[in-house]
Design a protein around this motif. Structure first.
Motif, PDB file in Angstrom:
ATOM      1  N   GLU A   1       0.851  -1.188   0.000  1.00 61.21           N
ATOM      2  CA  GLU A   1       0.000   0.000   0.000  1.00 61.21           C
ATOM      3  C   GLU A   1       0.886   1.237   0.000  1.00 61.21           C
ATOM      4  O   GLU A   1       1.853   1.314   0.757  1.00 61.21           O
TER       5      GLU A   1
ATOM      6  N   THR B   1      -3.439   3.490  -2.575  1.00 58.24           N
ATOM      7  CA  THR B   1      -3.460   2.448  -3.603  1.00 58.24           C
ATOM      8  C   THR B   1      -2.825   1.189  -3.038  1.00 58.24           C
ATOM      9  O   THR B   1      -1.721   1.219  -2.508  1.00 58.24           O
ATOM     10  N   THR B   2      -3.556   0.078  -3.140  1.00 60.31           N
ATOM     11  CA  THR B   2      -3.046  -1.217  -2.710  1.00 60.31           C
ATOM     12  C   THR B   2      -2.807  -2.067  -3.942  1.00 60.31           C
ATOM     13  O   THR B   2      -3.667  -2.154  -4.815  1.00 60.31           O
TER      14      THR B   2
ATOM     15  N   THR C   1      -5.136  -4.430  -8.242  1.00 57.00           N
ATOM     16  CA  THR C   1      -4.970  -3.104  -7.656  1.00 57.00           C
ATOM     17  C   THR C   1      -6.305  -2.636  -7.095  1.00 57.00           C
ATOM     18  O   THR C   1      -7.361  -2.929  -7.661  1.00 57.00           O
TER      19      THR C   1
ATOM     20  N   HIS D   1      -7.991   1.076  -5.229  1.00 59.90           N
ATOM     21  CA  HIS D   1      -7.757   2.480  -4.906  1.00 59.90           C
ATOM     22  C   HIS D   1      -8.789   2.950  -3.896  1.00 59.90           C
ATOM     23  O   HIS D   1      -9.978   2.709  -4.074  1.00 59.90           O
ATOM     24  N   CYS D   2      -8.353   3.633  -2.879  1.00 60.48           N
ATOM     25  CA  CYS D   2      -9.250   4.222  -1.894  1.00 60.48           C
ATOM     26  C   CYS D   2      -9.627   5.628  -2.352  1.00 60.48           C
ATOM     27  O   CYS D   2      -8.755   6.455  -2.600  1.00 60.48           O
TER      28      CYS D   2
ATOM     29  N   ASN E   1     -10.305   5.355   5.403  1.00 63.86           N
ATOM     30  CA  ASN E   1      -9.149   4.532   5.070  1.00 63.86           C
ATOM     31  C   ASN E   1      -9.196   3.250   5.898  1.00 63.86           C
ATOM     32  O   ASN E   1      -8.874   3.239   7.080  1.00 63.86           O
TER      33      ASN E   1
ATOM     34  N   PRO F   1      -7.548  -0.235   5.507  1.00 58.48           N
ATOM     35  CA  PRO F   1      -6.586  -1.002   4.703  1.00 58.48           C
ATOM     36  C   PRO F   1      -7.038  -2.420   4.364  1.00 58.48           C
ATOM     37  O   PRO F   1      -6.706  -2.929   3.289  1.00 58.48           O
TER      38      PRO F   1
ATOM     39  N   GLY G   1      -8.883  -2.582   1.017  1.00 51.09           N
ATOM     40  CA  GLY G   1      -7.974  -2.505  -0.123  1.00 51.09           C
ATOM     41  C   GLY G   1      -7.227  -3.806  -0.329  1.00 51.09           C
ATOM     42  O   GLY G   1      -7.055  -4.265  -1.467  1.00 51.09           O
ATOM     43  N   ASP G   2      -6.803  -4.431   0.779  1.00 47.40           N
ATOM     44  CA  ASP G   2      -6.117  -5.723   0.690  1.00 47.40           C
ATOM     45  C   ASP G   2      -7.028  -6.770   0.053  1.00 47.40           C
ATOM     46  O   ASP G   2      -6.607  -7.526  -0.836  1.00 47.40           O
TER      47      ASP G   2
END
Length: 97
Positions: free
Chosen positions: A15, A20-21, A39, A41-42, A48, A50, A53-54
């Motif tokens: 990240e 962006t992850t 990929t 994107h937040c 936020n 994480p 995103g993961d």
């Protein structure tokens, strides 16, 4: 004829500071390595989180890898003289992608 195999999968998640992850997924079959990428994107207005995103990046990398495995299998099927499998492409219900 029965057989047993073990395939190893490595998943790396990265990240950056912009939310962006990226996921890098490697499948090692012992004879071949395939790599999937994903990929996520937040959006700046979103909280936020994480883990989300993961999950998205990893899921997208797995989908990428799955498509590669299917294409590889189709090429292998054709290489042994069997007809290529038919793909059934249907229009998905709901919103277009």
């Amino acid at each position: 004829m029965p057989h047993t195999l073990e395939w190893n999968v490595r998943l790396h998640l990265f990240e950056d500071d912009e939310g962006t992850t990226k996921a890098h997924l490697v499948l090692d079959t012992g004879t071949t390595e395939l790599t999937g990428h994903g990929t996520a994107h937040c959006h700046p207005a979103d909280a936020n989180v994480p883990e989300i995103g993961d999950e998205l990046a990893a899921g997208r990398a797995m989908n990428d890898l799955a498509r590669q495995l299917q294409k590889t299998a189709e090429r292998d099927i054709e290489a042994v003289g069997a007809p290529a499998p038919r793909t059934h492409e249907r229009e998905a219900a709901g919103w277009p992608t």
